[in-house]
Scaffold this active site. Structure first.
Site, PDB file in Angstrom:
ATOM      1  N   HIS A 305      10.158  81.067   0.547  1.00 47.72           N
ATOM      2  CA  HIS A 305      10.835  81.850   1.575  1.00 47.72           C
ATOM      3  C   HIS A 305      10.205  83.224   1.628  1.00 47.72           C
ATOM      4  O   HIS A 305       9.812  83.763   0.600  1.00 47.72           O
ATOM      5  CB  HIS A 305      12.335  81.976   1.242  1.00 47.72           C
ATOM      6  CG  HIS A 305      13.159  82.407   2.406  1.00 47.72           C
ATOM      7  ND1 HIS A 305      13.322  83.717   2.737  1.00 47.72           N
ATOM      8  CD2 HIS A 305      13.839  81.682   3.324  1.00 47.72           C
ATOM      9  CE1 HIS A 305      14.082  83.794   3.812  1.00 47.72           C
ATOM     10  NE2 HIS A 305      14.407  82.575   4.197  1.00 47.72           N
ATOM     11  N   ASP A 362      16.959  74.729   3.424  1.00 51.38           N
ATOM     12  CA  ASP A 362      16.595  73.486   4.102  1.00 51.38           C
ATOM     13  C   ASP A 362      16.306  72.329   3.169  1.00 51.38           C
ATOM     14  O   ASP A 362      16.175  71.194   3.613  1.00 51.38           O
ATOM     15  CB  ASP A 362      15.345  73.724   4.970  1.00 51.38           C
ATOM     16  CG  ASP A 362      15.647  74.657   6.105  1.00 51.38           C
ATOM     17  OD1 ASP A 362      16.741  74.524   6.673  1.00 51.38           O
ATOM     18  OD2 ASP A 362      14.821  75.519   6.411  1.00 51.38           O
TER      19      ASP A 362
HETATM   20  N1  ACO Z   1       4.406  74.866  -1.042  1.00 48.38           N
HETATM   21  C1  ACO Z   1       3.279  75.230  -1.675  1.00 48.38           C
HETATM   22  N2  ACO Z   1       2.803  76.480  -1.691  1.00 48.38           N
HETATM   23  C2  ACO Z   1       3.482  77.421  -1.024  1.00 48.38           C
HETATM   24  C3  ACO Z   1       4.677  77.123  -0.343  1.00 48.38           C
HETATM   25  C4  ACO Z   1       5.134  75.794  -0.355  1.00 48.38           C
HETATM   26  N3  ACO Z   1       6.260  75.454   0.273  1.00 48.38           N
HETATM   27  N4  ACO Z   1       5.158  78.243   0.241  1.00 48.38           N
HETATM   28  C5  ACO Z   1       4.301  79.229  -0.072  1.00 48.38           C
HETATM   29  N5  ACO Z   1       3.294  78.717  -0.836  1.00 48.38           N
HETATM   30  C6  ACO Z   1       2.185  79.496  -1.426  1.00 48.38           C
HETATM   31  C7  ACO Z   1       1.143  79.828  -0.374  1.00 48.38           C
HETATM   32  O1  ACO Z   1       0.114  78.857  -0.348  1.00 48.38           O
HETATM   33  C8  ACO Z   1       0.656  81.169  -0.837  1.00 48.38           C
HETATM   34  O2  ACO Z   1      -0.264  80.969  -1.890  1.00 48.38           O
HETATM   35  P1  ACO Z   1      -1.499  82.017  -2.083  1.00 48.38           P
HETATM   36  O3  ACO Z   1      -0.881  83.330  -2.404  1.00 48.38           O
HETATM   37  O4  ACO Z   1      -2.262  81.433  -3.231  1.00 48.38           O
HETATM   38  O5  ACO Z   1      -2.249  82.015  -0.799  1.00 48.38           O
HETATM   39  C9  ACO Z   1       1.884  81.834  -1.459  1.00 48.38           C
HETATM   40  O6  ACO Z   1       2.734  80.743  -1.856  1.00 48.38           O
HETATM   41  C10 ACO Z   1       2.644  82.733  -0.485  1.00 48.38           C
HETATM   42  O7  ACO Z   1       2.865  81.985   0.711  1.00 48.38           O
HETATM   43  P2  ACO Z   1       2.905  82.632   2.164  1.00 48.38           P
HETATM   44  O8  ACO Z   1       2.748  81.560   3.185  1.00 48.38           O
HETATM   45  O9  ACO Z   1       1.938  83.792   2.217  1.00 48.38           O
HETATM   46  O10 ACO Z   1       4.380  83.222   2.179  1.00 48.38           O
HETATM   47  P3  ACO Z   1       5.204  83.573   3.438  1.00 48.38           P
HETATM   48  O11 ACO Z   1       6.251  84.517   2.982  1.00 48.38           O
HETATM   49  O12 ACO Z   1       4.332  84.006   4.560  1.00 48.38           O
HETATM   50  O13 ACO Z   1       5.826  82.159   3.869  1.00 48.38           O
HETATM   51  C11 ACO Z   1       7.258  80.329   4.200  1.00 48.38           C
HETATM   52  C12 ACO Z   1       7.141  81.782   3.693  1.00 48.38           C
HETATM   53  C13 ACO Z   1       6.679  80.215   5.622  1.00 48.38           C
HETATM   54  C14 ACO Z   1       8.736  79.953   4.271  1.00 48.38           C
HETATM   55  C15 ACO Z   1       6.501  79.391   3.227  1.00 48.38           C
HETATM   56  O14 ACO Z   1       7.030  79.499   1.916  1.00 48.38           O
HETATM   57  C16 ACO Z   1       6.514  77.926   3.695  1.00 48.38           C
HETATM   58  O15 ACO Z   1       5.659  77.544   4.514  1.00 48.38           O
HETATM   59  N6  ACO Z   1       7.468  77.103   3.154  1.00 48.38           N
HETATM   60  C17 ACO Z   1       7.630  75.745   3.607  1.00 48.38           C
HETATM   61  C18 ACO Z   1       8.390  75.741   4.932  1.00 48.38           C
HETATM   62  C19 ACO Z   1       9.866  76.030   4.755  1.00 48.38           C
HETATM   63  O16 ACO Z   1      10.532  75.486   3.891  1.00 48.38           O
HETATM   64  N7  ACO Z   1      10.375  76.907   5.644  1.00 48.38           N
HETATM   65  C20 ACO Z   1      11.817  77.234   5.664  1.00 48.38           C
HETATM   66  C21 ACO Z   1      12.020  78.706   5.475  1.00 48.38           C
HETATM   67  S1  ACO Z   1      13.732  79.022   5.374  1.00 48.38           S
HETATM   68  C22 ACO Z   1      14.287  79.034   6.964  1.00 48.38           C
HETATM   69  O17 ACO Z   1      13.589  79.240   7.920  1.00 48.38           O
HETATM   70  C23 ACO Z   1      15.694  78.761   7.144  1.00 48.38           C
END
Ligand code: ACO
Length: 427
Positions: A305, A362
């Site tokens: 998140h 979620d």
């Molecule tokens: N699985 C594996 N790796 C992940 C995940 C994941 N679910 N989420 C983040 N990471 C990793 C990224 O690859 C990144 O790694 P790096 O630093 O080596 O490049 C690091 O963690 C940070 O991730 P970002 O994408 O930069 O974080 P951001 O804050 O932009 O993204 C997000 C947050 C979009 C929710 C992300 O965690 C994601 O895509 N999760 C899966 C989708 C999801 O569950 N969304 C629901 C959000 S809650 C809602 O909307 C109600």
């Protein structure tokens, strides 16, 4: 004079006031930065930018805290109702008994849709995704209710807010009915907000529909968990759309469009699909390895998140609600075991620990919603239904702010500099 933040740019020093909220990080007020330095800040994705001032919802992502008007989400989920939480978000305080009864009565009396909207539905393809229908129908509300679109009039704002909250279950249920080819059901004012929605979704005109109290309670709680979440992508979209003076129906339609994406509201659908693809616990490690592999775009859906760097407090409530629904319906789902095991394996893996990736709201919601009987295509619709109150409350807060301005971000331009047009035969 309060704290100041110092900045050196182009050989000169500048000072900017540091503003304090009631709780949470201070913010550096850089509103004069461009005028003084000729420079912008660069913050794609708004990771370090407070886009507005708000008194609605507070999140401490490191501690896993979520407060609405100061009240913890766990307490609201346990003791409140979606209607009461909606009143709280809209008005700032918990209602008295009379205030709550009046509010519930007002919302109940706005649940019917203009009859012509039923015709509007029939313009959609038979197999349209219900979120596509939601974007279209909610946007179309301004064509049906233009008697409440004068945003400068507080009474219009109030009526359109009530209309949006009240009509959303009817619109959502009709989107579902249309997709399964069943007749639309009119609202029944004897039922609660949530009971009414369940009946309009799962009932048929040919039979009496019995609302199961445990399911009604679980659904109501799921609505509370999704009611607001400060300046997330869809809420920011609603604010940005509204900052131009657009009417609230159009703004909420914009929020719904943003919510649809798999990184936001679409994540519970994606999380359930992922759990189905994983299937049994013995296949989990393969997917964990894929999530960690930088050359593989796969992510664990329902994990991570932007704000929570701890367990999402809504995921905790969701997990206990899931157990209650299973018990009430006397069902179980092997995917729940897979989800629990996946969570356990991920949380003990250094990759997820280092990146502070925990289950979000979620991760479990898809399993509950399918146990209640919703197809995956309806998951984001339910989220939109519940979040409407948050969007409306945030929109009202913005419009009532006398200092409100149109939202207009700037950019770091990296395209070609000025050049002369070359006629096509000379290229
Ligand atoms: N699985 C594996 N790796 C992940 C995940 C994941 N679910 N989420 C983040 N990471 C990793 C990224 O690859 C990144 O790694 P790096 O630093 O080596 O490049 C690091 O963690 C940070 O991730 P970002 O994408 O930069 O974080 P951001 O804050 O932009 O993204 C997000 C947050 C979009 C929710 C992300 O965690 C994601 O895509 N999760 C899966 C989708 C999801 O569950 N969304 C629901 C959000 S809650 C809602 O909307 C109600």
């Amino acid at each position: 004079m309060g704290d100041q933040a110092k900045l050196s740019a182009g050989g000169a020093d500048f000072e900017y006031p540091v503003l304090k909220g009631s709780v949470g990080p201070d913010v550096i007020d850089i509103r004069k930065l461009y005028g003084q330095t000729g420079k912008f800040t660069f913050d794609p994705g708004f990771t370090s930018t407070a886009s507005c001032e708000s008194a609605l919802t507070y999140i401490d992502g490191d501690e896993g805290v979520l407060l609405h008007r100061g009240y913890p989400i766990g307490q609201l989920a346990e003791h409140s109702s979606f209607m009461e939480t909606s009143y709280l978000l809209l008005n700032g305080e918990l209602p008295s008994k009379d205030e709550l009864a009046t509010f519930e009565n007002t919302i109940t009396r706005h649940t019917m849709l203009h009859e012509q909207l039923a015709t509007f539905y029939r313009g959609f393809r038979r197999d349209a995704h219900p979120m596509a229908i939601m974007c279209g129908v909610v946007g179309a509300l301004s064509a049906f209710y233009h008697d409440s679109t004068d945003i400068a009039d507080p009474e219009h704002r109030k009526i359109s807010s009530h209309r949006l909250i009240a009509k959303m279950p009817t619109i959502a249920a009709m989107a579902y009915k249309y997709s399964v080819g069943q007749p639309f059901l009119y609202p029944d004012n004897k039922l609660s907000y949530t009971g009414n929605f369940l009946r309009m979704t799962f009932g048929v005109p040919a039979e009496e529909y019995e609302v199961i109290p445990a399911v009604e309670k679980a659904m109501d709680r799921i609505f509370i968990l999704h009611a607001d979440h400060e300046q997330n992508a869809s809420t920011s979209t609603v604010r940005l759309a509204g900052s131009s003076g657009a009417n609230p129906f159009a703004c909420i339609a914009a929020g719904i469009a943003c919510l649809w994406g798999p990184a936001h509201g679409g994540a519970n659908e994606a999380a359930l699909n992922m759990l189905k693809e994983i299937g049994t616990p013995d296949r989990i490690q393969h997917y964990i390895d894929r999530a960690k592999d930088k050359s593989d775009p796969f992510r664990l859906m329902g994990f991570g998140h932007r704000v929570y760097k701890n367990y999402d407090p809504r995921a905790t409530v969701m997990q206990s609600t899931l157990r209650e629904v299973f018990e009430a319906l006397n069902v179980t789902d092997p995917l729940f075991e897979t989800a629990l095991r996946l969570e356990e394996i991920a949380l003990s893996d250094p990759y997820f620990a280092e990146k502070k990736l925990f289950p979000n709201v979620d991760f479990y919601s898809g399993i509950i919603l399918s146990a209640i009987g919703f197809p995956t295509t309806m998951f984001t619709v339910l989220f939109a239904l519940a979040r409407t109150v948050g969007w409306v409350a945030q929109w009202n807060e913005m419009i009532s702010d006398p200092g409100q301005k149109i939202g207009r971000p700037r950019q770091l331009y990296t395209g070609p500099t000025q050049r002369d047009y070359v006629p096509v035969d000379k290229r």
